[in-house]
Design a protein around this motif. Structure first.
Motif, mmCIF file in Angstrom:
data_model
loop_
_atom_site.group_PDB
_atom_site.id
_atom_site.type_symbol
_atom_site.label_atom_id
_atom_site.label_comp_id
_atom_site.label_asym_id
_atom_site.label_seq_id
_atom_site.Cartn_x
_atom_site.Cartn_y
_atom_site.Cartn_z
ATOM 1 N N SER A 1 -5.354 -1.940 2.871
ATOM 2 C CA SER A 1 -3.932 -1.601 2.933
ATOM 3 C C SER A 1 -3.097 -2.705 2.300
ATOM 4 C CB SER A 1 -3.500 -1.385 4.377
ATOM 5 O OG SER A 1 -4.144 -0.272 4.926
ATOM 6 N N TYR A 2 -3.476 -3.945 2.541
ATOM 7 C CA TYR A 2 -2.755 -5.064 1.917
ATOM 8 C C TYR A 2 -3.105 -5.192 0.437
ATOM 9 C CZ TYR A 2 -1.469 -6.634 6.581
ATOM 10 O OH TYR A 2 -0.950 -6.709 7.840
ATOM 11 N N PHE A 3 -4.380 -5.047 0.110
ATOM 12 C CA PHE A 3 -4.815 -5.187 -1.284
ATOM 13 C C PHE A 3 -4.381 -4.016 -2.161
ATOM 14 C CE2 PHE A 3 -8.533 -7.911 0.327
ATOM 15 C CZ PHE A 3 -7.812 -9.066 0.131
ATOM 16 N N SER A 4 -3.881 -2.958 -1.548
ATOM 17 C CA SER A 4 -3.444 -1.811 -2.345
ATOM 18 C C SER A 4 -2.236 -2.132 -3.209
ATOM 19 C CB SER A 4 -3.125 -0.623 -1.432
ATOM 20 O OG SER A 4 -1.964 -0.869 -0.681
ATOM 21 N N ILE A 5 -1.663 -3.314 -3.059
ATOM 22 C CA ILE A 5 -0.568 -3.722 -3.938
ATOM 23 C C ILE A 5 -1.048 -3.777 -5.391
ATOM 24 C CG2 ILE A 5 -0.863 -6.236 -3.822
ATOM 25 C CD1 ILE A 5 2.309 -6.184 -3.394
ATOM 26 N N PHE A 6 -2.356 -3.875 -5.594
ATOM 27 C CA PHE A 6 -2.920 -3.889 -6.937
ATOM 28 C C PHE A 6 -3.018 -2.488 -7.546
ATOM 29 C CE2 PHE A 6 -4.934 -7.819 -5.261
ATOM 30 C CZ PHE A 6 -4.416 -8.695 -6.182
ATOM 31 N N PHE A 7 -3.260 -1.459 -6.714
ATOM 32 C CA PHE A 7 -3.566 -0.157 -7.297
ATOM 33 C C PHE A 7 -2.763 1.014 -6.733
ATOM 34 C CE2 PHE A 7 -6.665 -1.280 -4.071
ATOM 35 C CZ PHE A 7 -6.658 -0.174 -3.235
ATOM 36 N N ALA A 8 -2.326 1.000 -5.505
ATOM 37 C CA ALA A 8 -1.545 2.109 -4.929
ATOM 38 C C ALA A 8 -0.651 1.559 -3.825
ATOM 39 C CB ALA A 8 -2.473 3.184 -4.393
ATOM 40 N N PRO A 9 0.428 0.867 -4.186
ATOM 41 C CA PRO A 9 1.186 0.107 -3.194
ATOM 42 C C PRO A 9 1.787 0.916 -2.053
ATOM 43 C CG PRO A 9 2.020 -0.308 -5.404
ATOM 44 C CD PRO A 9 0.945 0.691 -5.518
ATOM 45 N N PHE A 10 2.120 2.166 -2.265
ATOM 46 C CA PHE A 10 2.748 2.925 -1.188
ATOM 47 C C PHE A 10 1.845 4.016 -0.638
ATOM 48 C CE2 PHE A 10 6.144 1.561 -4.115
ATOM 49 C CZ PHE A 10 6.751 0.647 -3.278
ATOM 50 N N ILE A 11 1.037 4.589 -1.497
ATOM 51 C CA ILE A 11 0.246 5.754 -1.105
ATOM 52 C C ILE A 11 -0.838 5.394 -0.098
ATOM 53 C CG2 ILE A 11 -1.303 7.544 -1.978
ATOM 54 C CD1 ILE A 11 0.296 7.364 -4.608
ATOM 55 N N ILE B 1 0.391 4.392 3.511
ATOM 56 C CA ILE B 1 0.924 5.563 4.229
ATOM 57 C C ILE B 1 -0.206 6.447 4.716
ATOM 58 C CG2 ILE B 1 2.200 7.729 3.930
ATOM 59 C CD1 ILE B 1 4.122 6.218 2.123
ATOM 60 N N LEU B 2 -1.181 6.710 3.848
ATOM 61 C CA LEU B 2 -2.308 7.554 4.243
ATOM 62 C C LEU B 2 -3.114 6.927 5.377
ATOM 63 C CD1 LEU B 2 -3.611 8.861 0.804
ATOM 64 C CD2 LEU B 2 -2.360 10.122 2.562
ATOM 65 N N VAL B 3 -3.391 5.642 5.267
ATOM 66 C CA VAL B 3 -4.166 4.972 6.311
ATOM 67 C C VAL B 3 -3.387 4.957 7.618
ATOM 68 C CG1 VAL B 3 -5.169 2.759 7.010
ATOM 69 C CG2 VAL B 3 -5.504 3.596 4.696
ATOM 70 N N TRP B 4 -2.094 4.714 7.549
ATOM 71 C CA TRP B 4 -1.258 4.674 8.750
ATOM 72 C C TRP B 4 -1.212 6.035 9.438
ATOM 73 C CZ3 TRP B 4 4.758 4.334 8.637
ATOM 74 C CH2 TRP B 4 5.242 4.118 9.920
ATOM 75 N N LEU B 5 -1.046 7.098 8.663
ATOM 76 C CA LEU B 5 -0.928 8.424 9.254
ATOM 77 C C LEU B 5 -2.260 9.004 9.715
ATOM 78 C CD1 LEU B 5 1.672 10.027 6.834
ATOM 79 C CD2 LEU B 5 2.062 9.125 9.132
ATOM 80 N N LEU B 6 -3.329 8.666 9.019
ATOM 81 C CA LEU B 6 -4.621 9.279 9.328
ATOM 82 C C LEU B 6 -5.510 8.456 10.247
ATOM 83 C CD1 LEU B 6 -5.470 10.690 5.784
ATOM 84 C CD2 LEU B 6 -4.453 11.890 7.735
ATOM 85 N N ALA C 1 -3.933 1.063 12.057
ATOM 86 C CA ALA C 1 -2.590 1.620 11.869
ATOM 87 C C ALA C 1 -1.539 0.510 11.851
ATOM 88 C CB ALA C 1 -2.287 2.632 12.964
ATOM 89 N N LYS C 2 -1.716 -0.497 12.698
ATOM 90 C CA LYS C 2 -0.764 -1.613 12.737
ATOM 91 C C LYS C 2 -0.749 -2.353 11.406
ATOM 92 C CE LYS C 2 -1.929 -5.550 14.447
ATOM 93 N NZ LYS C 2 -2.292 -6.719 15.226
ATOM 94 N N HIS C 3 -1.914 -2.649 10.867
ATOM 95 C CA HIS C 3 -1.979 -3.367 9.598
ATOM 96 C C HIS C 3 -1.510 -2.491 8.433
ATOM 97 C CE1 HIS C 3 -3.537 -7.249 10.711
ATOM 98 N NE2 HIS C 3 -4.366 -6.663 11.556
ATOM 99 N N ALA C 4 -1.788 -1.204 8.477
ATOM 100 C CA ALA C 4 -1.309 -0.313 7.415
ATOM 101 C C ALA C 4 0.219 -0.241 7.433
ATOM 102 C CB ALA C 4 -1.914 1.077 7.582
ATOM 103 N N ARG C 5 0.807 -0.189 8.619
ATOM 104 C CA ARG C 5 2.270 -0.164 8.735
ATOM 105 C C ARG C 5 2.874 -1.464 8.220
ATOM 106 N NH1 ARG C 5 2.461 0.703 13.880
ATOM 107 N NH2 ARG C 5 2.783 -1.459 14.443
ATOM 108 N N ARG C 6 2.278 -2.591 8.574
ATOM 109 C CA ARG C 6 2.769 -3.883 8.077
ATOM 110 C C ARG C 6 2.631 -3.982 6.562
ATOM 111 N NH1 ARG C 6 0.522 -8.463 12.276
ATOM 112 N NH2 ARG C 6 1.824 -7.861 14.043
#
Length: 98
Positions: free
Chosen positions: A9-19, A22-27, A34-39
């Motif tokens: 979720s943090y490293f997604s800034i390289f390839f999918a910063p928002f998608i 959000i997916l990890v947080w919701l699913l 979920a806490k780290h995905a939200r952060r």
């Protein structure tokens, strides 16, 4: 597995910063993930939210030097957010698993 999803979720800034956050947080069924995905999502959104007043100030100032100054400030904010996400992604990977 939970550390991997959290750090991605943090490293997604390289390839999918928002998608991805959000997916990890919701699913996610795990509160830790979920806490780290939200952060991660909020840390990805922070430069965008900081850009709104900077763009407004740059447009209303009318001075080329002010516009350049605001762009430099935005670059510093974005770079700080980028480094912050990388550091937190590494920290989450290094935490002991439970």
């Amino acid at each position: 597995m939970r550390q991997l999803l959290s750090s991605l979720s943090y490293f997604s800034i390289f390839f999918a910063p928002f998608i991805l956050p959000i997916l990890v947080w919701l699913l996610s069924q795990d509160a830790y993930v979920a806490k780290h995905a939200r952060r991660a999502l909020f840390s990805h959104l922070f430069p965008l939210l900081a850009a709104i007043p900077l763009i407004y100030m740059a447009v209303t100032s009318g001075s080329f030097a002010s516009v350049v100054g605001y762009l430099i400030l935005f670059g510093i904010i974005y770079f700080g957010s980028f480094v912050y996400n990388i550091v937190l992604g590494i920290q989450v990977l290094r935490e002991p698993s439970y």
